[in-house]
Motif scaffolding. Structure first.
Motif, PDB file in Angstrom:
ATOM      1  N   SER A  75       0.853  -1.190   0.000  1.00  0.00           N
ATOM      2  CA  SER A  75       0.000   0.000   0.000  1.00  0.00           C
ATOM      3  C   SER A  75       0.884   1.233   0.000  1.00  0.00           C
ATOM      4  CB  SER A  75      -0.890   0.025   1.243  1.00  0.00           C
ATOM      5  OG  SER A  75      -1.766  -1.070   1.231  1.00  0.00           O
ATOM      6  N   LYS A  76       0.503   2.186  -0.851  1.00  0.00           N
ATOM      7  CA  LYS A  76       1.233   3.452  -0.930  1.00  0.00           C
ATOM      8  C   LYS A  76       0.244   4.563  -0.637  1.00  0.00           C
ATOM      9  CE  LYS A  76       4.470   1.537  -4.220  1.00  0.00           C
ATOM     10  NZ  LYS A  76       5.016   1.552  -5.572  1.00  0.00           N
ATOM     11  N   ARG A  77       0.440   5.218   0.480  1.00  0.00           N
ATOM     12  CA  ARG A  77      -0.490   6.259   0.946  1.00  0.00           C
ATOM     13  C   ARG A  77      -0.750   7.281  -0.157  1.00  0.00           C
ATOM     14  NH1 ARG A  77       0.190   7.569   6.544  1.00  0.00           N
ATOM     15  NH2 ARG A  77      -1.864   6.723   6.827  1.00  0.00           N
ATOM     16  N   ARG A  79      -1.826   6.803  -3.089  1.00  0.00           N
ATOM     17  CA  ARG A  79      -1.704   6.278  -4.453  1.00  0.00           C
ATOM     18  C   ARG A  79      -2.506   5.011  -4.666  1.00  0.00           C
ATOM     19  NH1 ARG A  79       4.103   5.487  -5.794  1.00  0.00           N
ATOM     20  NH2 ARG A  79       3.222   4.869  -7.777  1.00  0.00           N
TER      21      ARG A  79
END
Length: 132
Positions: A75-77, A79
């Motif tokens: 998970s990419k905050r 994105r």
């Protein structure tokens, strides 16, 4: 690498007796290990997945957290959530999707406290049932 998430290729069988979260977890792992989601492909958001499948947001969130911990997604905050190949870094990583599913099954049985001999017997019993 896809920045838009692909159509959800998941169905949930509420009558199967298999917990919804486990069905979702197994299907997502299969879709990642089989190549449907390549490393870097964007997955649906937790909210999108919950709405599309008609299941609780918290259930989907739990599955995403679980498979992220195992290296299948990252998970990419701000994105999104993306398929990842971190699961391959384990020394005993599966070589293909079927091996991966078998590994997940064995892990789940162990978490339930099922003895090794019973796991083998369970698989043999289910294979016989599937054949007949």
């Amino acid at each position: 690498m896809t920045t838009e998430s692909k159509t959800i290729q998941i169905t949930i069988d509420e009558d199967s007796g298999i917990p919804l979260w486990l069905q979702l977890r197994n299907r997502l792992i299969y879709l990642i290990t089989s190549g449907y989601y390549a490393t870097g492909d964007k997955l649906p958001t937790v909210r999108e997945m919950a709405v599309d499948l008609g299941i609780n947001y918290n259930t989907v969130s739990k599955v995403y957290q679980d498979i992220e911990r195992d290296g299948y997604i990252v998970s990419k905050r701000g994105r999104g959530t993306f398929a990842h190949d971190g699961y391959r870094k384990h020394a005993d990583a599966a070589d293909n999707a079927a091996d991966s599913l078998a590994d997940v099954f064995i892990q789940q049985c162990r978490e339930l406290g099922v003895p090794r001999a019973d796991i083998v017997g369970l698989v043999e019993k289910r294979l016989k049932a599937a054949e007949g």
